[in-house]
Design a protein around this motif. Structure first.
Motif, PDB file in Angstrom:
ATOM      1  N   GLU A 135       0.859  -1.184   0.000  1.00 51.17           N
ATOM      2  CA  GLU A 135       0.000   0.000   0.000  1.00 51.17           C
ATOM      3  C   GLU A 135       0.896   1.236   0.000  1.00 51.17           C
ATOM      4  O   GLU A 135       1.330   1.702   1.036  1.00 51.17           O
ATOM      5  N   TYR A 136       1.187   1.728  -1.194  1.00 57.78           N
ATOM      6  CA  TYR A 136       2.043   2.907  -1.286  1.00 57.78           C
ATOM      7  C   TYR A 136       1.288   4.137  -0.791  1.00 57.78           C
ATOM      8  O   TYR A 136       0.117   4.339  -1.101  1.00 57.78           O
ATOM      9  N   SER A 137       1.984   4.981  -0.045  1.00 61.08           N
ATOM     10  CA  SER A 137       1.378   6.211   0.457  1.00 61.08           C
ATOM     11  C   SER A 137       1.655   7.357  -0.508  1.00 61.08           C
ATOM     12  O   SER A 137       2.520   7.274  -1.387  1.00 61.08           O
ATOM     13  N   THR A 138       0.920   8.440  -0.319  1.00 58.47           N
ATOM     14  CA  THR A 138       1.179   9.640  -1.126  1.00 58.47           C
ATOM     15  C   THR A 138       2.592  10.132  -0.906  1.00 58.47           C
ATOM     16  O   THR A 138       3.265  10.606  -1.837  1.00 58.47           O
ATOM     17  N   ALA A 139       3.072   9.997   0.327  1.00 54.81           N
ATOM     18  CA  ALA A 139       4.445  10.410   0.633  1.00 54.81           C
ATOM     19  C   ALA A 139       5.456   9.577  -0.149  1.00 54.81           C
ATOM     20  O   ALA A 139       6.482  10.097  -0.615  1.00 54.81           O
ATOM     21  N   ASP A 140       5.183   8.269  -0.298  1.00 58.13           N
ATOM     22  CA  ASP A 140       6.078   7.410  -1.081  1.00 58.13           C
ATOM     23  C   ASP A 140       6.175   7.909  -2.518  1.00 58.13           C
ATOM     24  O   ASP A 140       7.269   7.974  -3.101  1.00 58.13           O
ATOM     25  N   ILE A 141       5.027   8.245  -3.101  1.00 51.32           N
ATOM     26  CA  ILE A 141       5.008   8.692  -4.493  1.00 51.32           C
ATOM     27  C   ILE A 141       5.719  10.032  -4.632  1.00 51.32           C
ATOM     28  O   ILE A 141       6.532  10.239  -5.550  1.00 51.32           O
ATOM     29  N   ASN A 142       5.422  10.965  -3.734  1.00 51.49           N
ATOM     30  CA  ASN A 142       6.062  12.284  -3.802  1.00 51.49           C
ATOM     31  C   ASN A 142       7.577  12.181  -3.639  1.00 51.49           C
ATOM     32  O   ASN A 142       8.338  12.901  -4.301  1.00 51.49           O
ATOM     33  N   ARG A 143       8.004  11.289  -2.769  1.00 55.29           N
ATOM     34  CA  ARG A 143       9.448  11.105  -2.554  1.00 55.29           C
ATOM     35  C   ARG A 143      10.112  10.579  -3.827  1.00 55.29           C
ATOM     36  O   ARG A 143      11.201  11.030  -4.208  1.00 55.29           O
TER      37      ARG A 143
END
Length: 324
Positions: free
Chosen positions: A89-97
């Motif tokens: 479950e990727y988070s929005t923070a993972d994608i932004n990073r």
């Protein structure tokens, strides 16, 4: 080696070849036993089955070459890699990073995919795309080929300008990964085969007296399997004529059973078939129509003439039998 595909856990997968054989034989017990064995319960007979019923089902699977007669209790190891469709479950923070990372090619990939799809990717879309990139570890160039191929397929099926969802592309991505289409070379080879099959589709449909439309998904599956078996157009036409001879009209499953039998006998060219096929009802194919003659006749007219020829042939056979 028998063709069997056993996935870990609770998921069972069958190869296209295995499904084609089971459908062609139309043997429900054989299909049930095959699924039972692939589920990992090969050591135990299906509940409520008599020994006679079990033996008949085993015999059918042996005849279809889906089991090794010497070791039916040991399913073959899978030849596919099976990636469970349960990514992190990727988070929005993972994608932004990842989008901000200077050493990642994911930002460039996301920008190119946006251009291809003609829309700004939502956070959910980016997570789906990142699943292909991170969880499946598909190279960026492979993902780019995947996206554009899915777009072409979607437009061909639904019309120009239509675009697939990222979820649809993701499902195809799992299919590619499971089939080990996970390098640029493998992807280009796969797409090359698909393009070759597409280029033959119109010609093959004409051999089956189908004109003025594309193949349905089911029909395309048959056509692709026949091409992959190595049959030239002339042999496919011969199987079609024999189908008309036996059924009086087109029957895809029956025609497929003819071609499967020839394939198992290693008979692919018209010459090999004429020499090697000795089943009752064998007859020589008529001389193929010339290109000009084919183009001059609508599909309905050619079908009618084929049926009339077969009826005349059968009438002559009956008259010879009565006269003898």
């Amino acid at each position: 080696m028998p063709e069997q595909f056993l996935q870990p856990g609770e998921i069972v997968a069958l190869s296209t070849s295995a499904v084609t054989r089971l459908v062609a034989e139309d043997n429900g017990d054989a299909a049930l036993l095959y699924l039972h064995m692939l589920s990992g319960r090969a050591q135990a007979a299906p509940p409520k089955w008599t020994p006679q019923r079990l033996d008949r089902a085993y015999a059918a699977l042996y005849a279809m070459q889906l089991l090794d007669k010497k070791q039916p209790e040991k399913p073959a190891a899978p030849v596919e890699t099976v990636i469970p469709e349960t990514p992190p479950e990727y988070s929005t923070a993972d994608i932004n990073r990842e989008l901000a990372a200077t050493d990642s090619d994911f930002p460039g990939l996301a920008a190119e995919v946006q251009k291809s799809l003609g829309k700004i990717l939502s956070t959910a879309d980016l997570k789906t795309l990142y699943t292909l990139y991170d969880y499946l570890a598909l190279p960026s160039e492979v993902i780019f080929l995947l996206v554009n191929w899915c777009i072409e397929e979607y437009e061909r099926k639904y019309g120009a300008g239509r675009r697939p969802r990222l979820s649809t592309i993701s499902r195809q991505g799992f299919f590619w990964k499971n089939r080990q289409i996970d390098t640029l070379e493998a992807a280009e080879a796969f797409l090359g085969r698909k393009a070759q099959l597409r280029s033959r589709e119109t010609a093959l449909l004409a051999e089956l007296n189908i004109q003025g439309r594309n193949a349905t998904e089911k029909e395309r599956g048959f056509l692709e399997s026949w091409v992959e078996m190595g049959f030239p157009d002339e042999s496919i036409r011969l199987a079609y004529e024999r189908t008309l001879f036996q059924k009086q009209n087109m029957n895809w499953n029956y025609m497929n059973s003819i071609l499967l039998r020839w394939h198992r006998q290693k008979l692919h060219t018209p010459e090999e078939i004429e020499k090697g096929d000795t089943r009752p009802g064998h007859y020589r194919a008529r001389k193929p129509l010339t290109q000009d003659a084919q183009g001059a006749q609508p599909g309905a007219t050619r079908t009618h003439e084929d049926v009339e020829w077969l009826r005349a042939y059968m009438k002559r056979q009956r008259e010879q039998e009565e006269g003898g």
